[in-house]
Write an enzyme that holds these catalytic residues in place. Structure first.
Site, mmCIF file in Angstrom:
data_model
loop_
_atom_site.group_PDB
_atom_site.id
_atom_site.type_symbol
_atom_site.label_atom_id
_atom_site.label_comp_id
_atom_site.label_asym_id
_atom_site.label_seq_id
_atom_site.Cartn_x
_atom_site.Cartn_y
_atom_site.Cartn_z
ATOM 1 N N PHE A 84 -17.323 8.367 -5.020
ATOM 2 C CA PHE A 84 -17.492 7.790 -6.354
ATOM 3 C C PHE A 84 -16.497 6.657 -6.526
ATOM 4 C CE2 PHE A 84 -19.137 12.077 -6.638
ATOM 5 C CZ PHE A 84 -20.321 11.892 -7.339
ATOM 6 N N GLU A 85 -16.937 5.569 -7.097
ATOM 7 C CA GLU A 85 -16.163 4.346 -6.959
ATOM 8 C C GLU A 85 -14.741 4.394 -7.479
ATOM 9 O OE1 GLU A 85 -18.920 2.086 -9.877
ATOM 10 O OE2 GLU A 85 -17.232 0.769 -9.526
#
Lengths: 325, 255, 325, 255
Positions: B52-53
């Protein structure tokens, strides 16, 4: 190493590294000074009309919501704003505070696009949108944090994101590949919310650090809000957790539930109905104003805001927190 | 064939979930990719590594994240660092798949998520390039998830904000994007598409149950390549639906 | 953006980012694989004659000493070596393993210059020394870790360090200042010692992280030695401490006292007399050989080495450890 | 005047310690700078913020570090991060002072620590540029600590590996180094030197007790500027010596 392409977007926050160095030399004390103050004092001292400002992480996760609301309450205007946001930037857009945007993503995540953004941009109230990717905007802060004028990336190449940015494409003199050079971003003011800080501003965070390290090192003024103020001895016991050392910090605001209605890992979870309330109310300008009246303008500070929300609701969020088994 | 009814979103989630290769690293954005990743992890790809960024890598997804930085994105995770770490991991070639969305897509898989109309005076201001541009630049393969209609499947997007194959064969490399990367699939409300390896143009791979090729073509604003064999996607199985409804999204945020 | 100056030093480890990406795609599994192995196996599988290799941190602090000794024991030769070191690189130089150096600092810190380095370079045995600053060599790894071909810096400008490096000076296209561009450094092999790892290679470190994060992300093969192997559940409990995720790692070697005679914060302090023994013995080639015979060649592995040192000495180091009060 | 005897190192440490401004950030290298920093922290600069290159910032120095990465360099510290953090903090203008050493120094304060003789076939291979180059590039002011003799104080160093004022006024800026930075002092075994603000050349400021100006000149291989008033450095006080011998370096590693 010629410039192969230049984005046509405005560099809405020009920078001078030697001037930034001089600022860091003369305006950031290395002395351990008690920097605790109220959010009113912090925002009125360090945020000003027309400043270039940013908030760390995303509106529903460890975001400086209490500070963001105070900026609205004090009606700071003509803000030039750095990039990515959910609730926090939405409030500013709805309140008409934003003049220019280095934009990466402003939206409501699960709940889709932002009506506040649409109104503000489509009406021309936001005068300028300069485009970047999420990676790019962080690397721009990282460049400033490193004290260098640019960082290269292979993001943005070949797209209109690059065309509407202020990046420049060059050929790498070592291997001949093309890279986009991202100009450093030195913010006038940054707002970051953390798990704990001491009174001098030494900050520690649990869980993902988002872009706190980069933003804290890429700004001239840094306002910290913190769930808890701890004795310095506690910081000094785990210095490897101090992601933000005190000399970067200008103000320390004690703000329990400072990220509400967003979450704070290990302390409280998000309040979904409260988030949805903004999603619904932000659909029209009128309703958004009503929301701002109720939750921002009619309360004098974060303490009163929390009373408005009520202990029961906050307690429910605490129960929903992420836990370390 | 399933005798259960299901929503378009449920079908898209199932079709997307089946694309996850087990043991691959995947950049997961908000929304349907999260549900698809959770479904894949509970079915065919138990060793999936979600990224997840904002810093979460290798989470065990017990509850549906509603934001890309939420604690659920690093719950019992391998690492919880920052956005630079994940983006640079992708730039270094460590992320196999990325999931994308956008308001418009063109035959080369280019996506637009910034403006409809003229950029400086847009008819509609969209959220922005976000992490999508980075994902589309650096992940080895990308999968776009889209509502399927002629306003979204357009010959030319108003802007290109996430790179697909740009103007066609060789264009990504010429622009400087990493070698051998690009769009692999598009999952829409009507069909599953891939890309012709020669022309780099979008190609129908399978229609969803009950959807004809003609319907897909009518909802596509450009010439979609049609192979000799068009498959039909398998409908959600009873077990997939149970997982989605009972375990993954019991609050029905998406389904 | 012309090249204003080019260092004349050889780029002794040329790189190709697309090839590095392809390596990371095909040679680094994302599966959770048990990577525990002996130091013999790790070194014989991943270190090879002529490879470009580096060790993390400094020879007396959290250094991979047990792995460095194993490299000597296996007589890997013609090594091209990355930069900064104390005991670990001194052993390699004394054993005649090093052919080329990207050098920043090799010395004995408190105890002055390195005789082993002098002999190896002045005799011509080390064929090439390419110069960098400590900051520069780390930023070179950081460039590779970021997946970009170079990083800019204001270090090295105006000096012969730059002349004898492979850096290039350009004018920043945004503000016009001069910067040195540092080429990315992708190591063939890196050796890093950590406080704890699980069997898959997820690593956590206490105290300063040196350049572990950068080096771990800038190499094709990574051998980890660790004081302790912990269950993965422990890693997953504090994912914010995982500085090196497993998919970067090729081998996990259990090596208690792996940094001895150097220190490991919170576990053991340094053994000053043992360090001085090398300082004294390394003054002449003959004595250095005797030292290597005794402490490296005549013991078959790290376990035997520890027996040679003896429990009592090790225990004294434990008593001298840094403590969290 | 002190009636105690003291070593040259003890004197240099005391002279260097008195240069620390209270509340300033200082990049501290191995050796005498560490002792000087500890002495300063215990006397005139209790709020000194020591920074050690491998990541330790703001340590409370209770025991003498023997390496720049040792736990003592972040003992009860403010932060313990990595080398990038400290070097970038310096590059960003946050480090006020840096302490340096070298095998040779020239009239402009340039230092050499890589080779004596031709670089590719050196008569003597020295340790290398190390952190010295970074410190000399980025810190606002630097202080060099040197043995004083004519082989070390030379008209031209064999190499310039840590930048002083390079070739004179304006040369640092022309090379691209940060504005308003450069050498402030040289502490030697014989004297304390500073730099003439016009010519940027080294200038005698004070001789150590019992050392004549002539002795300093004889031990300097270039024309040292002599001001009208040459001060005499104060000898180590009894308290300074006690601190050094009993608290700071009881094992006598340096003194």
């Amino acid at each position: 190493m010629d410039i192969l392409q230049s984005g046509t977007g405005e560099l809405i926050q020009p920078f001078d590294l030697d001037e930034f160095r001089e600022w860091n030399r003369t305006q950031k004390s290395r002395k351990l000074i008690d920097k605790r103050m109220s959010e009113q004092e912090a925002v009125s001292r360090f945020v000003y009309d027309g400043c270039y400002i940013g908030t760390e992480l995303y509106g529903t996760v460890r975001a400086p919501m209490s500070l963001a609301r105070e900026v609205v309450r004090q009606g700071k205007k003509d803000l030039r704003v750095c990039g990515q946001g959910v609730l926090e930037l939405d409030l500013w857009l709805a309140a008409g505070l934003v003049k220019k945007l280095d934009i990466t993503y402003i939206g409501l995540e699960v709940y889709g696009t932002s009506s506040a953004l649409r109104r503000a941009v489509e009406s021309g109230q936001v005068e300028k949108c300069v485009e970047w990717s999420n990676g790019a905007i962080t690397w721009r802060m990282k460049a400033a944090a490193m004290g260098v004028p640019f960082l290269p990336t292979r993001s943005m190449l070949g797209t209109d994101t690059l065309c509407y940015s202020a990046a420049k494409v060059v050929e790498d003199p070592f291997t001949g590949i093309k890279v986009a050079l991202l100009p450093a971003l030195v913010l006038d003011v940054a707002l970051i919310h953390v798990h704990r800080a001491d009174k001098y501003g030494n900050c520690q965070i649990e869980g993902i650090s988002g872009f706190a390290a980069e933003m804290a090192r890429a700004c001239k003024r840094l306002i910290i809000s913190t769930e808890e103020i701890v004795p310095t001895e506690e910081i000094r016991r785990y210095p490897d957790r101090t992601i933000i050392p005190y000399f970067l910090v200008d103000a320390v605001v004690h703000a329990p539930y400072g990220s509400y209605p967003g979450e704070m890992a290990y302390i409280y979870g998000r309040d979904e109905p409260a988030i949805k309330e903004w999603v619904d109310m932000s659909r029209t300008g009128e309703d958004a104003k009503e929301y701002l009246d109720k939750y921002v303008y009619s309360v004098k500070d974060h303490g009163e805001y929390l009373k408005l929300i009520g202990e029961e609701r906050l307690q429910r969020c605490v129960e929903l927190r992420e836990k370390r088994d | 064939m399933s005798d259960q009814t299901y929503s378009k979103n449920e079908l898209m989630i199932c079709v997307a979930a089946r694309l996850f290769e087990d043991g691959a690293t995947c950049f997961i954005g908000t929304g349907i990719p999260m549900l698809a990743a959770m479904l894949a992890a509970k079915t065919t790809a138990p060793n999936l590594v979600p990224v997840f960024e904002f810093g979460g890598t290798g989470a065990i997804m017990e509850e549906l994240p509603r934001a890309v930085g939420e604690a659920r994105t690093w719950h019992k995770g391998i690492s919880a660092l920052g956005i630079c770490d994940t983006m640079e991991t992708a730039q270094r070639g460590f992320i196999d798949y990325g999931f994308l969305g956008g308001a418009q897509i063109d035959p080369y898989g280019n996506l637009n998520s910034i403006t409809i109309g003229e950029h400086d005076h847009p008819r509609a201001r969209l959220p922005g390039s976000g992490g999508g541009n980075d994902v589309g630049s650096h992940c080895w393969q990308t999968v776009a998830i889209m509502q399927h209609d002629a306003r979204r499947f357009v010959p030319k997007t108003d802007c290109v904000t996430t790179p697909g194959y740009l103007t066609g064969p060789g264009a990504r490399e010429a622009a400087g994007l990493p070698r051998n990367t690009g769009p692999a699939y598009v999952v829409s409300t009507l069909a599953l598409m891939d890309f012709d390896p020669e022309s780099r143009r979008m190609r129908l791979k399978a229609t969803h149950p009950g959807v004809s090729v003609e319907e897909v073509l009518a909802a596509t604003g450009f010439e979609l390549l049609i192979p000799e064999q068009v498959e039909i996607t398998a409908p959600p199985s009873a077990e997939e639906l149970r997982l989605l409804r009972e375990e993954i999204d019991p609050e029905r945020l998406y389904i």
